[in-house]
Design an enzyme around this catalytic site. Structure first.
Site, short mmCIF file in Angstrom:
data_model
loop_
_atom_site.label_atom_id
_atom_site.label_comp_id
_atom_site.label_asym_id
_atom_site.label_seq_id
_atom_site.Cartn_x
_atom_site.Cartn_y
_atom_site.Cartn_z
N ASN A 1 0.84 -1.20 0.00
CA ASN A 1 0.00 0.00 0.00
C ASN A 1 0.88 1.26 0.00
O ASN A 1 1.94 1.29 0.61
CB ASN A 1 -1.02 0.02 1.15
CG ASN A 1 -0.43 -0.22 2.52
OD1 ASN A 1 0.55 -0.94 2.68
ND2 ASN A 1 -1.03 0.39 3.53
N GLU B 1 0.37 5.27 0.65
CA GLU B 1 -0.54 6.32 1.12
C GLU B 1 -0.08 7.69 0.62
O GLU B 1 0.98 7.82 0.00
CB GLU B 1 -0.63 6.26 2.65
CG GLU B 1 -1.15 4.92 3.11
CD GLU B 1 -1.43 4.84 4.60
OE1 GLU B 1 -0.98 5.71 5.36
OE2 GLU B 1 -2.14 3.88 4.99
N TYR C 1 -5.28 12.00 1.66
CA TYR C 1 -5.55 10.60 2.04
C TYR C 1 -6.26 9.76 0.98
O TYR C 1 -5.99 8.59 0.81
CB TYR C 1 -6.40 10.56 3.32
CG TYR C 1 -5.75 11.09 4.56
CD1 TYR C 1 -4.39 11.41 4.61
CD2 TYR C 1 -6.49 11.28 5.73
CE1 TYR C 1 -3.80 11.90 5.75
CE2 TYR C 1 -5.91 11.78 6.88
CZ TYR C 1 -4.57 12.09 6.89
OH TYR C 1 -3.99 12.58 8.03
N GLU D 1 -3.11 -4.67 -2.88
CA GLU D 1 -3.64 -5.59 -3.89
C GLU D 1 -3.69 -4.93 -5.27
O GLU D 1 -3.33 -5.52 -6.28
CB GLU D 1 -5.05 -6.06 -3.51
CG GLU D 1 -5.12 -6.87 -2.22
CD GLU D 1 -5.33 -6.01 -0.98
OE1 GLU D 1 -4.85 -4.86 -0.93
OE2 GLU D 1 -5.99 -6.51 -0.05
N CYS E 1 -10.29 -4.92 0.20
CA CYS E 1 -11.41 -3.98 0.25
C CYS E 1 -12.27 -4.14 -1.00
O CYS E 1 -11.89 -4.81 -1.97
CB CYS E 1 -10.89 -2.55 0.37
SG CYS E 1 -10.29 -1.85 -1.18
N1 THU Z 1 -5.20 -1.47 2.68
C1 THU Z 1 -4.63 -2.32 1.78
O1 THU Z 1 -3.56 -2.06 1.23
N2 THU Z 1 -5.28 -3.48 1.50
C2 THU Z 1 -6.40 -3.93 2.13
O2 THU Z 1 -6.88 -5.01 1.84
C3 THU Z 1 -7.03 -3.08 3.14
C4 THU Z 1 -6.49 -1.71 3.29
C5 THU Z 1 -4.46 -0.25 3.05
C6 THU Z 1 -5.01 1.05 2.56
C7 THU Z 1 -4.45 1.99 3.60
O3 THU Z 1 -3.13 2.35 3.22
C8 THU Z 1 -4.37 1.18 4.87
O4 THU Z 1 -4.42 -0.17 4.46
C9 THU Z 1 -5.48 1.45 5.86
O5 THU Z 1 -6.73 1.35 5.26
#
Ligand code: THU
Length: 140
Positions: A49, A51, A55, A62, A93
């Site tokens: 992920n 960020e 935000y 994924e 998600c």
């Molecule tokens: N996040 C993912 O990378 N994958 C998931 O399946 C759930 C959420 C990340 C997005 C964000 O950077 C952090 O987790 C909190 O939501």
């Protein structure tokens, strides 16, 4: 745990996701996620992920993995692993489920934790009655 691949292949996929997780950029949530995609030829493409101070621009591990694979010319995937350190195994998600569905409606996803817990789920379980490319065939 997944009948179609030997256990050591699953271990390797999870290890790759765990390693990618260490490269996550998550200074706001501190929720570090790694993903790994097993390609048809046995190669692995990873994602983490990323960020952003704005935000809403954050992208999940994924989707990072899927987009990296597509950009590298791969469209057929055998399995995905997702690794976090969360007490409850992390499931993709809704947005990621839809993106995975575009390419692999039957994908098996290994949900795994850094402490060794794991569980396999199918995308079809996570996203039943889904919308996809063939849904656009209007028939007129
Ligand atoms: N996040 C993912 O990378 N994958 C998931 O399946 C759930 C959420 C990340 C997005 C964000 O950077 C952090 O987790 C909190 O939501």
């Amino acid at each position: 745990m997944s009948g179609r691949l030997p256990e050591d292949a699953l271990d390797r996929l999870i290890d790759a996701a765990a390693e990618a997780r260490l490269r996550a950029y998550a200074p706001y949530s501190h929720f570090f996620v790694g993903a790994a995609l097993l390609l048809q030829d046995g190669a692995i493409v990873t994602g983490a992920n990323v960020e952003n101070a704005s935000y809403g621009l954050t992208i999940c591990a994924e989707r990072t993995a899927i987009f990296a694979a597509i950009a590298a010319g791969h469209r057929r995937f055998r399995m995905m692993a997702v690794v976090t350190a969360a007490p409850t195994l992390t499931s993709p998600c809704g947005a990621c489920r839809q993106v995975i569905r575009e390419f692999s409606p039957d994908l098996t996803i290994l949900l795994a934790s850094t402490d060794g817990r794991r569980r396999a789920v199918s995308l079809a379980e996570l996203l039943p009655e889904s919308f996809g490319p063939e849904s656009l065939l209007s028939g007129d």
